[in-house]
Design a protein around this motif. Structure first.
Motif, mmCIF file in Angstrom:
data_model
loop_
_atom_site.group_PDB
_atom_site.id
_atom_site.type_symbol
_atom_site.label_atom_id
_atom_site.label_comp_id
_atom_site.label_asym_id
_atom_site.label_seq_id
_atom_site.Cartn_x
_atom_site.Cartn_y
_atom_site.Cartn_z
ATOM 1 N N PRO A 25 26.175 12.100 -27.451
ATOM 2 C CA PRO A 25 25.210 12.288 -26.364
ATOM 3 C C PRO A 25 24.975 10.976 -25.634
ATOM 4 O O PRO A 25 25.085 9.895 -26.226
ATOM 5 N N THR A 26 24.643 11.072 -24.353
ATOM 6 C CA THR A 26 24.493 9.843 -23.561
ATOM 7 C C THR A 26 23.156 9.710 -22.847
ATOM 8 O O THR A 26 22.753 8.600 -22.490
ATOM 9 N N THR A 27 22.457 10.828 -22.615
ATOM 10 C CA THR A 27 21.208 10.761 -21.858
ATOM 11 C C THR A 27 20.024 10.543 -22.802
ATOM 12 O O THR A 27 19.589 11.471 -23.493
ATOM 13 N N ALA A 28 19.528 9.307 -22.831
ATOM 14 C CA ALA A 28 18.390 9.000 -23.700
ATOM 15 C C ALA A 28 17.142 9.688 -23.181
ATOM 16 O O ALA A 28 16.828 9.616 -21.991
ATOM 17 N N ASP A 29 16.441 10.372 -24.078
ATOM 18 C CA ASP A 29 15.250 11.111 -23.637
ATOM 19 C C ASP A 29 14.394 11.454 -24.861
ATOM 20 O O ASP A 29 14.634 12.448 -25.520
ATOM 21 N N GLN A 83 15.877 6.619 -31.176
ATOM 22 C CA GLN A 83 16.189 7.142 -29.861
ATOM 23 C C GLN A 83 16.671 8.578 -29.936
ATOM 24 O O GLN A 83 17.486 8.932 -30.805
ATOM 25 N N TYR A 111 18.069 12.151 -27.561
ATOM 26 C CA TYR A 111 18.895 12.436 -26.388
ATOM 27 C C TYR A 111 18.683 13.876 -25.935
ATOM 28 O O TYR A 111 18.507 14.779 -26.763
ATOM 29 N N SER A 112 18.699 14.094 -24.636
ATOM 30 C CA SER A 112 18.500 15.447 -24.092
ATOM 31 C C SER A 112 19.815 16.171 -23.836
ATOM 32 O O SER A 112 19.838 17.380 -23.627
ATOM 33 N N THR A 113 20.920 15.439 -23.837
ATOM 34 C CA THR A 113 22.214 16.095 -23.700
ATOM 35 C C THR A 113 22.839 16.279 -25.080
ATOM 36 O O THR A 113 22.717 15.406 -25.935
#
Length: 248
Positions: free
Chosen positions: A221-225, A240, A242-244
């Motif tokens: 995954p790449t989108t930190a959220d 951390q 991630y949303s993806t």
């Protein structure tokens, strides 16, 4: 009551059972060691059934005396047989009619009564479980497990569960002053003794579960959220999120 049972050399639980199985007019005093009193038998046939509408009560003694250190002990004995698994006690309540109420295997609720304090290092502990290997020799072919929680159904079940299926649920509704942390999990550092072993990891996830955990996904995954707060060695740290989704 405890002193009477100890004098007879009988488990407290067995004596309580005998009382329930005896005549309705039987009182605890009749099983004392005084001359003319009758000692309860060392074995008997159940079941043990209280009066209809009443609870079955097994107490270490009356409320108005100091019972600290005195317990109702069940199967606190040594088994020397090998034919079957050795189980301390079982509770398997089964619901035989549809109901809007809960079905609960057992409840434990130690309490500190109003106005009273625990001083020094006194703590209140809901349940204490330890799997103890006594002595220094005797190998274990399987595992050592502190607790085992299983969520199971019969094969090919078709029930609908409208809520969640949860192995452990934590809830807090806590008022007061807390100088330490309030957390659902606290893992203590491994203690040191002769030939002692330390934790090898915080968690062990067996194999892989598509979309849930993977030690080597095809795409990370790449989108930190989002984040999860943890405390490590007294210091606040953040994991951390991630949303993806990763691609397995």
């Amino acid at each position: 009551m405890r002193k009477v049972f100890e004098k007879l050399g009988m488990p407290m639980l067995a004596a309580a059972m005998v009382l329930l199985l005896g005549a309705a007019t039987t009182s605890i005093g009749q099983y004392g060691g005084t001359s003319g009193y009758t000692a309860p038998p060392t074995s008997f046939t159940g079941p043990i059934t209280p009066t209809a509408g009443s609870n079955l009560q097994l107490n270490a003694g009356p409320t108005n005396t100091d019972q600290a250190g005195e317990t109702v002990r069940i199967n606190s004995i040594t088994n020397t047989g090998t034919a079957n698994s050795w189980i301390g006690f079982q509770s398997k309540p089964a619901q035989g009619a549809s109901t809007a109420q809960n079905v609960i295997g057992f409840e434990v609720s130690p309490r500190i009564n109003n106005t009273f304090a625990l001083t020094g290092t006194g703590s209140i502990i809901g349940a204490h479980v330890d799997a103890l290997l006594r002595g220094t020799t005797g190998n274990i072919a399987g595992d050592v497990r502190g607790q085992q929680i299983e969520l199971v159904t019969d094969d090919a079940g078709t029930r609908t569960v409208s809520g969640d299926v949860v192995g452990l649920r934590f809830r807090t509704a806590f008022s007061g002053t807390v100088t330490g942390s309030i957390v659902p999990f606290k893992i203590e550092k491994s203690e040191v003794q002769t030939n002692s072993k330390s934790w090898t990891a915080v968690m062990n996830l067996t194999s892989t579960q598509a979309g849930v955990w993977n030690d080597a996904p095809g795409t990370e995954p790449t989108t930190a959220d989002g984040y999860i707060k943890v405390i490590v060695n007294g210091n606040v740290r953040y994991l951390q999120l991630y949303s993806t989704a990763p691609v397995d």
